[in-house]
Scaffold this motif. Sequence first.
Motif, PDB file in Angstrom:
ATOM      1  N   UNK A  83       0.822  -1.209   0.000  1.00 41.86           N
ATOM      2  CA  UNK A  83       0.000   0.000   0.000  1.00 41.86           C
ATOM      3  C   UNK A  83       0.853   1.254   0.000  1.00 41.86           C
ATOM      4  N   UNK A  84       1.984   1.222   0.691  1.00 39.84           N
ATOM      5  CA  UNK A  84       2.855   2.400   0.719  1.00 39.84           C
ATOM      6  C   UNK A  84       3.419   2.685  -0.674  1.00 39.84           C
ATOM      7  N   UNK A 142       0.328   9.374  -5.815  1.00 40.34           N
ATOM      8  CA  UNK A 142       0.663  10.788  -5.609  1.00 40.34           C
ATOM      9  C   UNK A 142       1.261  11.401  -6.864  1.00 40.34           C
ATOM     10  N   UNK A 143       2.058  10.612  -7.591  1.00 44.27           N
ATOM     11  CA  UNK A 143       2.682  11.143  -8.796  1.00 44.27           C
ATOM     12  C   UNK A 143       3.551  12.334  -8.473  1.00 44.27           C
ATOM     13  N   UNK A 144       3.259  13.479  -9.089  1.00 38.20           N
ATOM     14  CA  UNK A 144       4.036  14.694  -8.843  1.00 38.20           C
ATOM     15  C   UNK A 144       3.539  15.514  -7.681  1.00 38.20           C
ATOM     16  N   UNK A 145       2.465  15.082  -7.021  1.00 37.02           N
ATOM     17  CA  UNK A 145       1.935  15.834  -5.879  1.00 37.02           C
ATOM     18  C   UNK A 145       2.914  15.794  -4.725  1.00 37.02           C
ATOM     19  N   UNK A 146       2.944  16.861  -3.975  1.00 38.01           N
ATOM     20  CA  UNK A 146       3.829  16.908  -2.808  1.00 38.01           C
ATOM     21  C   UNK A 146       3.340  15.993  -1.699  1.00 38.01           C
ATOM     22  N   UNK A 147       2.016  15.859  -1.588  1.00 39.56           N
ATOM     23  CA  UNK A 147       1.448  15.080  -0.485  1.00 39.56           C
ATOM     24  C   UNK A 147       0.839  13.788  -1.017  1.00 39.56           C
ATOM     25  N   UNK A 148       1.380  12.670  -0.591  1.00 40.28           N
ATOM     26  CA  UNK A 148       0.838  11.389  -1.023  1.00 40.28           C
ATOM     27  C   UNK A 148      -0.354  11.020  -0.149  1.00 40.28           C
ATOM     28  N   UNK A 149      -1.305  10.241  -0.664  1.00 35.67           N
ATOM     29  CA  UNK A 149      -2.465   9.851   0.143  1.00 35.67           C
ATOM     30  C   UNK A 149      -2.052   8.981   1.326  1.00 35.67           C
ATOM     31  N   UNK A 186      -5.593   4.929   0.689  1.00 37.93           N
ATOM     32  CA  UNK A 186      -5.289   3.951  -0.356  1.00 37.93           C
ATOM     33  C   UNK A 186      -5.997   2.639  -0.067  1.00 37.93           C
ATOM     34  N   UNK A 187      -6.012   2.245   1.194  1.00 44.02           N
ATOM     35  CA  UNK A 187      -6.695   1.017   1.586  1.00 44.02           C
ATOM     36  C   UNK A 187      -8.179   1.097   1.243  1.00 44.02           C
ATOM     37  N   UNK A 188      -8.787   2.282   1.448  1.00 40.34           N
ATOM     38  CA  UNK A 188     -10.204   2.452   1.133  1.00 40.34           C
ATOM     39  C   UNK A 188     -10.441   2.347  -0.365  1.00 40.34           C
TER      40      UNK A 188
END
Length: 398
Positions: free
Chosen positions: A207-208, A215-222, A227-229
């Motif tokens: 999941x990590x 997240x791709x290029x986003x600064x903040x990953x989910x 992600x589990x949801x």
Amino acid sequence: MLIEGPKGCGKTETALRRAHSVVRFDTDPAARAQVDLNPGILFEESAPVLFDEWQRVPAIWDHVRRHVDDMRGRGLCILTGSATPTDARELHSGAGRIGTLRMRPMSLFESGHSTGEVSLAALMRGEDQRARLARTTISQLMERIVIGGWPMLLEADEAFARRWLADYLTQIVEVDIPSLGTTRRAPDRLRRTLAALGRGVGQPVKLTELAADIAGGDDQRPAKETVSAYVDALHRLKLTENSPSWRPHMRSRTRLREAPVRYFVDPSLGTAALGVGARDLLADPQAAGFHFEALVLRDLRVYAQSLDGTISTWREAHGRKEVDAIVETPNAWAAFEVKLTGDQRVIDAAAQGLLDFASEIDTSRHGDPAALVVVTARGGGGRRPDGVHVVPITALGP
């Protein structure tokens, strides 16, 4: 009987061939209201009664269970559904009353793209199997991966299939997942989740790792919970079907990987999520190999189901050794390696890997394998002098 599976795999059409009457909860608001007002009237129709898309009115589950108890009969009701209801945990178990049949998109044998000369059931009985030289080209197999086993696409060309599948995933992202009510409506991230799973097909992605890809290029990953949801929502819609890790008793102290290997229920969903076609797969042999593996795993699941079989995977902790599929039935087990290439050296190495793997299993507890099999894209089928079968996917059948 509960028939469950992803939208578009043929559940309703199959059930209609057995049912004598039908209640459509997805299109009939009066039928949905009747469950609260006077559910008994729904069971006055000629049996078996088909309750289509039953998850739209989860309360019907307990009414069916009670009706079966009261009538003390069989073949009274059929339920079809493409999602697990949000409040499924509150429903009474249907054990002993409601049987479950899992449906998937069609295998190559069902769609007419495999001769079925090599029987999985016969392999599981330890019988030698042979097949004539496969004539299907690699290019044609890539098209079957992209088109998939959906009944609506049986006669479709690749261009039409890709448009249909793009619309299918749009419906999943914009309507079906939000309707489950378990995730925040974030269509862009849901699309990235599908693409991340498409890139991770046939791999034990954590999941990590999915979060970083989403997240791709986003600064903040989910967050891991988010992600589990997302992953759980796809599972509840029957769109994913992972292979759990097989934990055999072994003669060595080999540490095994525990993460499941991720697959879509049909290989076409992975390529559609990535927006790639047969030509793209041909240009990327490594990716083509993973998506070919997904095709083979889909067919193995279909064929193993009638044998009460399950599919697992086996991988060392550090990934140096692996077996793509372990098929277990109540009386036997067999190991399968999948190779897209027809290079004899690659097939020889895969066969030797299966033999080495089998030698590490504690057969006093598990018994000898019924078969060791290398599934290929092309070539003929038969048993090698070392005892390993080589089987083209276009010859494999139930």
